[in-house]
Design an enzyme around this catalytic site. Structure first.
Site: not given
Ligand code: UDP
Length: 326
Positions: A141, A74, A31-32, A11, A281, A206
């Site tokens: 991560y 990567a 890139d793999n 991306y 996380g 979430f």
């Molecule tokens: N998030 C959410 N629902 C989803 C995917 C992500 O509520 O289906 C929330 C996630 O908990 C975070 C924000 O959106 O607070 C951004 O998440 P994303 O995975 O896009 O990026 P990250 O912050 O993890 O790098």
């Protein structure tokens, strides 16, 4: 310059390759294709289908392409997955980086740019988060990226490798020709767009009990094209400078609910949202203070508002409803 881009079929990497080619650099992509897409690789770049875990194959690419610089995209990149599978992240991301960096030094590479992350800052004392914030990785991560930053520190001190660690906040948006196509998709903006496209019933938010004004997590969304430009500037700056650390974001935070609302406004689609449990996380708020790279390198993001970032993503996803699979 002659730049080898790992993850150049992915991306952010594919957009950086386009920017490098447009700036007149000679580009190789390593890139793999586990997550990346062959058709995302700029046709003007040389392509090497190689896994960074294969040290001898990495050495071969270095020997044949002879880069003077590397951009390293990567890696395994999902915070949530890294909490479930810590050793995949602490193993692959670190071992692959050691293979790459050691091989690069052995082949006379002078400059190295690392995709690092805002996940270094799990418990920020000051928001927006500047480069002086103390580092507390928020997940395996984040820890793996911090390790790679430390490996680069020692590669510089002992072998003179110049490097930039660019800590992205939330990469988002698409260019007219390159987009976000992960399988599985876990990122908020493409998932909400899938609801608008009728490919997903609803979006799960979430957690709505975070210490933020509307209870949902706040993130700083930064357009991939602006990230790519930061890489080009860093590459140039490493002619003079030896070590750079920059936080890359817009400096504005948007909550999950605000993102959903923006996608509703941009697409004109009613998007059903449902509150779900917190995802492990996830810190409550991540907003970048990017004044340092603006002041030192003159970086100026073009996409400063969430609307234009979401609009660029909507345009690409409408044109490519099944991503690179069409
Ligand atoms: N998030 C959410 N629902 C989803 C995917 C992500 O509520 O289906 C929330 C996630 O908990 C975070 C924000 O959106 O607070 C951004 O998440 P994303 O995975 O896009 O990026 P990250 O912050 O993890 O790098």
């Amino acid at each position: 310059m002659k730049v080898l881009v790992t993850g150049g079929a992915g991306y952010i990497g594919s957009v950086a390759v386009d920017a490098l080619v447009a700036s007149g650099h000679e580009v190789g992509v390593l890139d793999n294709l586990y997550m990346g897409h062959r058709s995302a690789v700029n046709p003007q770049a040389s392509f090497f289908e190689v896994d960074l875990a294969e040290r001898s194959a990495v050495d071969e690419v270095m020997g044949s392409f002879c880069p003077d610089s590397i951009m390293h995209f990567a890696s395994n990149t999902l915070v949530c997955e890294s909490v479930r599978e810590p050793f995949k992240y602490l193993g692959d991301n670190i071992n692959n980086a050691i293979n790459l960096i050691d091989s690069a030094i052995g082949h006379g590479v002078e400059r190295f740019i690392l995709s690092s992350t805002a996940n270094l800052f799990d418990e920020p004392e000051t928001v927006p988060i500047s480069e002086t914030e103390r580092i507390v990785p928020g997940s395996p991560y984040g820890e793996s990226k911090y390790f790679v930053e430390r490996i680069l520190h020692w590669a510089h001190r002992t072998k003179g490798l110049r490097y930039a660690a660019l800590r992205y906040f939330n990469a988002a948006g698409c260019t007219p020709v390159k987009g976000e196509d992960h399988d599985p998709e876990t990122h908020l903006i493409p998932l909400v767009i899938q609801v608008a496209l009728g490919q997903r019933e609803n979006i799960k938010i979430f957690g709505d009990d975070y210490p933020t004004p509307d209870g949902t997590c706040i993130r700083d969304y930064i357009h991939v094209e602006d990230l790519a430009q930061a890489h080009i500037l860093a590459l140039d700056a490493l002619r003079e400078r030896e070590v750079l650390h920059y936080n890359l974001g817009n400096g504005n935070g948007f909550s999950v609910k605000e993102v959903v609302e923006t996608v509703r406004a941009v697409t004109g689609h009613k998007i059903s949202a449902e509150i779900a449990a917190r995802r492990s996380g996830d810190p409550a708020t991540l907003i970048a203070d990017s004044r340092l790279i603006r002041e030192e390198l003159g970086w100026k993001p073009k996409f400063t508002d969430l609307n234009s970032i979401v609009q660029s993503a909507w345009d690409w996803h409408q044109a490519h409803p099944h991503g690179y699979g069409y």
